[in-house]
Design an enzyme around this catalytic site. Sequence first.
Site, PDB file in Angstrom:
ATOM      1  N   ASN A  22     -10.929   0.615  26.920  1.00 38.29           N
ATOM      2  CA  ASN A  22      -9.953   1.160  27.859  1.00 38.29           C
ATOM      3  C   ASN A  22      -8.716   1.624  27.097  1.00 38.29           C
ATOM      4  O   ASN A  22      -8.648   1.579  25.879  1.00 38.29           O
ATOM      5  CB  ASN A  22      -9.621   0.113  28.928  1.00 38.29           C
ATOM      6  CG  ASN A  22      -9.383   0.729  30.289  1.00 38.29           C
ATOM      7  OD1 ASN A  22      -8.692   1.735  30.401  1.00 38.29           O
ATOM      8  ND2 ASN A  22      -9.951   0.131  31.327  1.00 38.29           N
TER       9      ASN A  22
ATOM     10  N   SER B  24      -5.125   2.471  11.846  1.00 37.57           N
ATOM     11  CA  SER B  24      -4.455   2.600  10.541  1.00 37.57           C
ATOM     12  C   SER B  24      -5.242   3.514   9.615  1.00 37.57           C
ATOM     13  O   SER B  24      -4.699   4.440   9.025  1.00 37.57           O
ATOM     14  CB  SER B  24      -4.276   1.231   9.901  1.00 37.57           C
ATOM     15  OG  SER B  24      -3.393   0.436  10.654  1.00 37.57           O
TER      16      SER B  24
ATOM     17  N   ALA C 208      -7.048 -12.408  29.624  1.00 33.60           N
ATOM     18  CA  ALA C 208      -5.923 -11.487  29.495  1.00 33.60           C
ATOM     19  C   ALA C 208      -4.698 -12.190  28.921  1.00 33.60           C
ATOM     20  O   ALA C 208      -4.385 -13.326  29.283  1.00 33.60           O
ATOM     21  CB  ALA C 208      -5.590 -10.880  30.847  1.00 33.60           C
TER      22      ALA C 208
ATOM     23  N   ARG D 182      -7.513 -21.062  23.434  1.00 31.06           N
ATOM     24  CA  ARG D 182      -8.325 -22.272  23.300  1.00 31.06           C
ATOM     25  C   ARG D 182      -9.507 -22.161  24.248  1.00 31.06           C
ATOM     26  O   ARG D 182      -9.469 -21.396  25.228  1.00 31.06           O
ATOM     27  CB  ARG D 182      -7.503 -23.518  23.630  1.00 31.06           C
ATOM     28  CG  ARG D 182      -6.967 -23.557  25.038  1.00 31.06           C
ATOM     29  CD  ARG D 182      -6.140 -24.806  25.316  1.00 31.06           C
ATOM     30  NE  ARG D 182      -5.637 -24.822  26.686  1.00 31.06           N
ATOM     31  CZ  ARG D 182      -6.318 -25.242  27.747  1.00 31.06           C
ATOM     32  NH1 ARG D 182      -7.553 -25.697  27.593  1.00 31.06           N
ATOM     33  NH2 ARG D 182      -5.784 -25.226  28.949  1.00 31.06           N
TER      34      ARG D 182
ATOM     35  N   ASP E   3      -6.821  -2.100   7.862  1.00 31.13           N
ATOM     36  CA  ASP E   3      -6.725  -1.898   6.417  1.00 31.13           C
ATOM     37  C   ASP E   3      -8.049  -2.236   5.737  1.00 31.13           C
ATOM     38  O   ASP E   3      -8.385  -1.645   4.708  1.00 31.13           O
ATOM     39  CB  ASP E   3      -5.618  -2.770   5.834  1.00 31.13           C
ATOM     40  CG  ASP E   3      -4.231  -2.261   6.217  1.00 31.13           C
ATOM     41  OD1 ASP E   3      -4.061  -1.749   7.345  1.00 31.13           O
ATOM     42  OD2 ASP E   3      -3.310  -2.397   5.394  1.00 31.13           O
TER      43      ASP E   3
ATOM     44  N   ASP F 141       0.801  -1.220   0.000  1.00 32.99           N
ATOM     45  CA  ASP F 141       0.000   0.000   0.000  1.00 32.99           C
ATOM     46  C   ASP F 141       0.842   1.282   0.000  1.00 32.99           C
ATOM     47  O   ASP F 141       0.381   2.350   0.391  1.00 32.99           O
ATOM     48  CB  ASP F 141      -0.979   0.010   1.173  1.00 32.99           C
ATOM     49  CG  ASP F 141      -0.284  -0.116   2.518  1.00 32.99           C
ATOM     50  OD1 ASP F 141       0.955  -0.103   2.565  1.00 32.99           O
ATOM     51  OD2 ASP F 141      -0.997  -0.235   3.540  1.00 32.99           O
TER      52      ASP F 141
ATOM     53  N   HIS G 202       1.569 -10.734   7.295  1.00 34.01           N
ATOM     54  CA  HIS G 202       2.571 -10.832   6.232  1.00 34.01           C
ATOM     55  C   HIS G 202       2.805 -12.295   5.881  1.00 34.01           C
ATOM     56  O   HIS G 202       2.606 -13.178   6.722  1.00 34.01           O
ATOM     57  CB  HIS G 202       3.877 -10.174   6.675  1.00 34.01           C
ATOM     58  CG  HIS G 202       3.721  -8.723   6.997  1.00 34.01           C
ATOM     59  ND1 HIS G 202       3.721  -7.738   6.032  1.00 34.01           N
ATOM     60  CD2 HIS G 202       3.544  -8.077   8.185  1.00 34.01           C
ATOM     61  CE1 HIS G 202       3.552  -6.557   6.603  1.00 34.01           C
ATOM     62  NE2 HIS G 202       3.443  -6.742   7.902  1.00 34.01           N
TER      63      HIS G 202
END
Length: 205
Positions: free
Chosen positions: A89, A75, A164, A184, A97, A18, A119
């Site tokens: 928060n 972005s 977390a 999981r 994108d 891009d 990527h």
Amino acid sequence: MDEQEVRRRMRAQELYDDEGPGLEALVAERQRAKHLTWRFNMSDPTDVPARQALLREIFGSVGERVWVEAPLQVSYGDNVTLGDDVFVNVGLTLVDDIEVTIGSRVMIAPNVTITVTGHPVHPELRAGMAQFSAPVVIEDDVWLGAHVVVLPGVTIGAGSIVGAGSVVTKDVPPNVVVGGVPARVLRSITDEDRVFTYRAPGALA
């Protein structure tokens, strides 16, 4: 590769770059997002109307009673939609994108990253900064714990909790607790959870 082809590739899960000649509009959209988030992050936290107005400039759509703490990083910003009664928060990063859809009554704890972009594995493909994108959906009533990372293409089902520090690499069913790297399913959320009982750390499973 022209702008329209790059935009097509973004939404087709194909590789794209891009940056470069002919892609000035994409660069300008990202610069706009950086400027707006800078203004939001530097704004007076007591000036709630101004901050709410900035959020409506940053995001594609914002529901009612949405609260976002600074700092925020995006972005593009306008690829993100938020439902009603969303609480975010500090330290949310959105690599948007393409589309990030966040439902209603979603709670996002500090320092969460949601990315639609990654990527390729082979270093020769990465050498030119090639990337791919796949949309992310956070359904209604989801709670994302602190330092959660949600990777491209993931849908998190309604009512679920992501513990977390988890990294979510695949879809999460509705009404479950997930945790870990990669995340999981630890257990289902049931009617027994309607009665609150404090659980010490590590007691969710």
